[in-house]
Design a protein around this motif. Structure first.
Motif, mmCIF file in Angstrom:
data_model
loop_
_atom_site.group_PDB
_atom_site.id
_atom_site.type_symbol
_atom_site.label_atom_id
_atom_site.label_comp_id
_atom_site.label_asym_id
_atom_site.label_seq_id
_atom_site.Cartn_x
_atom_site.Cartn_y
_atom_site.Cartn_z
ATOM 1 N N MET A 167 30.113 -17.944 -52.646
ATOM 2 C CA MET A 167 30.280 -18.745 -51.427
ATOM 3 C C MET A 167 30.004 -20.223 -51.686
ATOM 4 N N PHE A 168 28.967 -20.491 -52.500
ATOM 5 C CA PHE A 168 28.611 -21.866 -52.770
ATOM 6 C C PHE A 168 28.969 -22.248 -54.198
ATOM 7 N N GLY A 169 29.146 -23.539 -54.452
ATOM 8 C CA GLY A 169 29.425 -24.031 -55.792
ATOM 9 C C GLY A 169 28.195 -23.893 -56.686
ATOM 10 N N THR A 170 28.331 -24.356 -57.921
ATOM 11 C CA THR A 170 27.216 -24.160 -58.861
ATOM 12 C C THR A 170 25.990 -24.988 -58.480
ATOM 13 N N GLN A 171 26.187 -26.154 -57.914
ATOM 14 C CA GLN A 171 25.048 -27.016 -57.586
ATOM 15 C C GLN A 171 24.520 -26.753 -56.171
ATOM 16 N N ILE A 172 25.424 -26.393 -55.278
ATOM 17 C CA ILE A 172 25.033 -26.215 -53.882
ATOM 18 C C ILE A 172 24.618 -24.768 -53.668
ATOM 19 N N ASN A 173 23.467 -24.583 -53.073
ATOM 20 C CA ASN A 173 23.051 -23.235 -52.703
ATOM 21 C C ASN A 173 22.618 -23.230 -51.237
ATOM 22 N N LEU A 174 22.277 -22.043 -50.747
ATOM 23 C CA LEU A 174 21.958 -21.916 -49.319
ATOM 24 C C LEU A 174 20.791 -22.820 -48.922
ATOM 25 N N SER A 175 19.800 -22.918 -49.809
ATOM 26 C CA SER A 175 18.640 -23.748 -49.478
ATOM 27 C C SER A 175 19.021 -25.214 -49.334
ATOM 28 N N VAL A 176 19.930 -25.679 -50.196
ATOM 29 C CA VAL A 176 20.374 -27.077 -50.106
ATOM 30 C C VAL A 176 21.148 -27.292 -48.804
ATOM 31 N N VAL A 177 22.034 -26.341 -48.501
ATOM 32 C CA VAL A 177 22.800 -26.443 -47.250
ATOM 33 C C VAL A 177 21.843 -26.457 -46.063
ATOM 34 N N ARG A 178 20.843 -25.576 -46.118
ATOM 35 C CA ARG A 178 19.888 -25.493 -45.007
ATOM 36 C C ARG A 178 19.108 -26.798 -44.862
ATOM 37 N N LYS A 179 18.683 -27.371 -45.981
ATOM 38 C CA LYS A 179 17.941 -28.642 -45.911
ATOM 39 C C LYS A 179 18.811 -29.731 -45.271
ATOM 40 N N LEU A 180 20.083 -29.759 -45.642
ATOM 41 C CA LEU A 180 20.977 -30.777 -45.064
ATOM 42 C C LEU A 180 21.142 -30.555 -43.566
ATOM 43 N N VAL A 181 21.298 -29.276 -43.196
ATOM 44 C CA VAL A 181 21.419 -28.962 -41.756
ATOM 45 C C VAL A 181 20.127 -29.352 -41.039
ATOM 46 N N GLN A 182 18.984 -28.999 -41.646
ATOM 47 C CA GLN A 182 17.700 -29.332 -41.029
ATOM 48 C C GLN A 182 17.548 -30.845 -40.859
ATOM 49 N N LEU A 183 17.945 -31.596 -41.882
ATOM 50 C CA LEU A 183 17.845 -33.052 -41.806
ATOM 51 C C LEU A 183 18.713 -33.572 -40.656
ATOM 52 N N GLY A 184 19.943 -33.081 -40.592
ATOM 53 C CA GLY A 184 20.842 -33.495 -39.509
ATOM 54 C C GLY A 184 20.276 -33.130 -38.142
ATOM 55 N N MET A 185 19.731 -31.919 -38.041
ATOM 56 C CA MET A 185 19.175 -31.483 -36.758
ATOM 57 C C MET A 185 17.915 -32.272 -36.409
ATOM 58 N N PHE A 186 17.130 -32.608 -37.428
ATOM 59 C CA PHE A 186 15.925 -33.413 -37.175
ATOM 60 C C PHE A 186 16.328 -34.761 -36.580
ATOM 61 N N ILE A 187 17.297 -35.397 -37.224
ATOM 62 C CA ILE A 187 17.748 -36.716 -36.739
ATOM 63 C C ILE A 187 18.301 -36.584 -35.323
ATOM 64 N N PHE A 188 19.109 -35.531 -35.122
ATOM 65 C CA PHE A 188 19.731 -35.358 -33.803
ATOM 66 C C PHE A 188 18.684 -35.025 -32.731
ATOM 67 N N MET A 189 17.770 -34.104 -33.067
ATOM 68 C CA MET A 189 16.797 -33.683 -32.061
ATOM 69 C C MET A 189 15.778 -34.776 -31.739
ATOM 70 N N VAL A 190 15.384 -35.533 -32.756
ATOM 71 C CA VAL A 190 14.332 -36.535 -32.539
ATOM 72 C C VAL A 190 14.898 -37.850 -32.011
ATOM 73 N N TYR A 191 16.126 -38.210 -32.437
ATOM 74 C CA TYR A 191 16.688 -39.521 -32.057
ATOM 75 C C TYR A 191 17.996 -39.404 -31.262
ATOM 76 N N GLY A 192 18.350 -38.192 -30.832
ATOM 77 C CA GLY A 192 19.695 -37.970 -30.296
ATOM 78 C C GLY A 192 19.952 -38.461 -28.882
ATOM 79 N N ALA A 193 18.947 -39.089 -28.239
ATOM 80 C CA ALA A 193 19.165 -39.555 -26.862
ATOM 81 C C ALA A 193 20.296 -40.575 -26.792
ATOM 82 N N SER A 194 20.488 -41.309 -27.892
ATOM 83 C CA SER A 194 21.565 -42.308 -27.878
ATOM 84 C C SER A 194 22.930 -41.621 -27.837
ATOM 85 N N ILE A 195 22.973 -40.341 -28.187
ATOM 86 C CA ILE A 195 24.239 -39.593 -28.125
ATOM 87 C C ILE A 195 24.352 -38.842 -26.790
ATOM 88 N N VAL A 196 23.295 -38.092 -26.441
ATOM 89 C CA VAL A 196 23.409 -37.248 -25.232
ATOM 90 C C VAL A 196 23.001 -37.992 -23.966
#
Lengths: 349, 269
Positions: A1-30
């Motif tokens: 499913m994932f390439g040689t460098q990308i694994n589920l944990s890396v994908v999850r960290k990226l999602v978590q980072l995006g969600m952190f930014i959105f959840m903590v600073y997302g008032a400018s969007i919503v």
């Protein structure tokens, strides 16, 4: 499913980072106001005290509804339906979101969960000795705390405060001690929620406990994985409804499982039952955050699977396991004091 | 002993000082003195409109339904609408050749309408208007020490580098200019003479934002009023909070340090 460098944990960290930014600073969007928020009943600790948050944690309306509605109707009588309707609206909204991701809200969305993982990574990069797994007896002693937090702090004390048995200062006691309140407001540059409140003995006690837990959580997270998650009432609330979620963790146990146990070692919540339970195919336990590490570190084909409804998201695979283990070893070798740590490890051996 | 002026006397005196228009031209919506029944959520909220003569008063619900309101010699009773969120109470009149308007945002509890307060604040209600940017969020309040921002708008166009003033019932007066986007920011003064260490124990103060404008020989003046509360910094210490966080951190470091020692000892055995 994932390439040689990308694994589920890396994908999850990226999602978590995006969600952190959105959840903590997302008032400018919503939008800024409560009416603008996505649900007001998010199954993760995104805090209403954060002026820039995109959504509110569901525990805040639960506490207010227990205190302002349910407790008051119990004390003074009145329309029972009116007392419970807001609670049911919040619960249905919570479930509407929860069914989509199940307990993955903890492992993929929660800002506080992500923060603890970052602190643990930081500790590892500082060369601190990580505690791979807590003692089984300690884990068993810790587990009931989340249920006590949910029943006492989220429901019990707010209802008693509404009835008038305890001070009104105990209307939202969990929020008063929640580390996410301090973290998310500090993350927006505000120190408004970092305080000791001397106005009443209750507020003073709660604020001291809250600050102390925040400091304690950071220190523990440097060497122990997910220290606050283990006692979080949201984890308990998720556990109540885990069977209705679409994301599932499935085990097709094999005899080799008994000698292996890599899944349990990989689990940041120290759920040893993933390894030991050979009877149930559903291994989504109460403490699981659906991070997927157990699946990643299972070396046997399709023994562990994370599924969305009936569709597999990721299945255990020997080739993936080898790549993942190699990536983990490489990652852990890199730290700010690399030479010193290597020497220490050699001398310990 | 010389009698001390009351808060409302100081407030009105400040208003008089603030305006270069005639004293009678002041227009402001302020809450009537609190009575016991006002703690009842179903009771009407009572306001006094200063400068009510010949004024037209309107009331706007969160879902933007507008209605005309009549005052009883300047006293306005607002009954709960059953709709949750901010409502706008505003009045306008022509007085001595000046188009005057006053506005106040009033919160009522009720059923959610699903509408954002930004819809009611940015709706064009009068030609010349002060718009909170943003209002204090639901369940929040303006507090002493807060930075609060407003947009000064004339006929839907923000006015850049335009003067505006803020007066409080605790006798503070601030003046400032809007930026190029028409936005003016004030830091609410911490000017309560006496504070009790509990948020609910302190009576709120009143603040009034004022701006005036001239366009093609027409003169305009507008006022926005709101309450503001004592800063909790009087009973909340950030320094102590940081020290307790530090204490928690040290305790955690101590506990995990001991944990390592125990493991090593076990290993040695």
């Amino acid at each position: 499913m994932f390439g040689t460098q990308i694994n589920l944990s890396v994908v999850r960290k990226l999602v978590q980072l995006g969600m952190f930014i959105f959840m903590v600073y997302g008032a400018s969007i919503v939008g800024f106001y409560a009416a603008d928020k996505i649900s007001n009943a998010l199954p993760a600790l995104a805090c209403a005290y954060d002026a820039e948050t995109a959504d509110y944690c569901t525990l805040i309306p639960f506490q207010h509804q227990m205190g302002h509605r349910v407790g008051r109707v119990i004390a003074a009588g009145g329309d029972v339906l009116q007392a419970f309707v807001p609670f049911f609206i919040t619960l249905i909204t919570f479930l509407g979101m929860f069914v989509l991701l199940n307990k993955a809200f903890c492992g993929w969305v929660c800002p506080l969960g992500f923060f603890q993982e970052v602190v643990t990574m930081f500790g590892q990069k500082l060369g601190l000795n990580k505690t791979e797994s807590l003692d089984e007896s300690l884990v068993k002693r810790i587990r009931p705390i989340k249920w006590i937090m949910l029943s006492v702090l989220v429901f019990g004390l707010p209802i008693l405060s509404g009835i008038g048995f305890v001070s009104h200062d105990l209307g939202d006691p969990f929020c008063k001690i929640c580390p996410s309140r301090i973290l998310t407001t500090l993350a927006t540059g505000s120190s408004d929620q970092l305080y000791v409140d001397t106005s009443t003995p209750t507020f003073m006690t709660l604020s001291i406990i809250g600050d102390f837990i925040f400091g304690l959580m950071i220190a523990l997270a440097l060497t122990i994985r997910q220290p606050f998650c283990r006692i979080c009432p949201m984890l308990a609330l998720h556990a109540v409804f885990k069977k209705i979620g679409l994301v599932r963790l499935i085990k097709n146990g094999k005899p080799r499982c008994e000698k292996c146990g890599l899944c349990a070692k990989a689990c940041p919540m120290d759920i040893r039952e993933i390894h030991t339970d050979m009877e149930h195919s559903n291994v989504l336990f109460a403490d699981c955050t659906l991070c997927g590490r157990c699946v990643e570190f299972c070396p046997d084909k399709d023994v562990l699977q994370m599924k969305y409804a009936m569709f597999p998201i990721i299945s255990a695979d020997p080739q993936y396991f080898k790549r993942r283990k190699k990536a983990q070893t490489t990652w852990e070798k890199v730290n700010l004091f690399g030479r010193y740590c290597n020497q220490t490890n050699k001398s310990e051996r | 002993m010389k009698p001390q002026p009351t808060g409302s006397q100081i407030f009105l005196a400040t208003l008089l000082c603030l305006t270069t228009l005639e004293a009678s031209a002041i227009m402001a919506i302020r809450p009537a003195p609190a009575k016991e029944h006002q703690h009842d959520r179903r009771a009407p909220k009572i306001f006094n409109l200063t400068g009510h003569e010949n004024s037209q008063i309107k009331f706007l619900t969160p879902d933007l339904q507008s209605s005309d309101i009549k005052s009883d010699n300047g006293q306005i009773a607002l009954h709960p609408t059953g709709k949750d969120n901010y409502h706008a109470l505003y009045a306008s009149r022509e007085h001595n050749g000046v188009q005057e308007s006053a506005i106040r945002y009033v919160y009522f509890n009720g059923k959610p309408t699903g509408r954002s307060p930004s819809e009611i604040t940015f709706l064009n209600k009068t030609d010349f208007e002060i718009i909170p940017d943003p209002l204090a969020r639901e369940h929040w309040h303006y507090k002493a020490g807060d930075e609060i921002a407003f947009v000064i708008r004339f006929k839907n166009t923000p006015l850049a580098l335009h003067p505006a003033s803020l007066a409080t019932s605790n006798a503070s007066v601030l003046e400032s200019l809007t930026d190029t986007q028409g936005r003016v920011v004030f830091v609410l003064p911490d000017d309560f003479a006496k504070t009790i260490p509990h948020a609910r124990a302190n009576e709120p103060g009143e603040l009034l934002i004022h701006a005036k404008h001239a366009d093609h020989g027409n003169r305009y003046a507008t006022w926005l009023s709101s309450d503001y509360q004592v800063s909790p910094e009087h009973w909340q210490s950030t320094e102590l909070g940081a020290m307790v966080v530090g204490g928690g951190f040290l305790f955690g470091a101590f506990v995990t340090g001991l944990g390592f020692k125990r493991r090593r000892k076990k290993g040695e055995k």
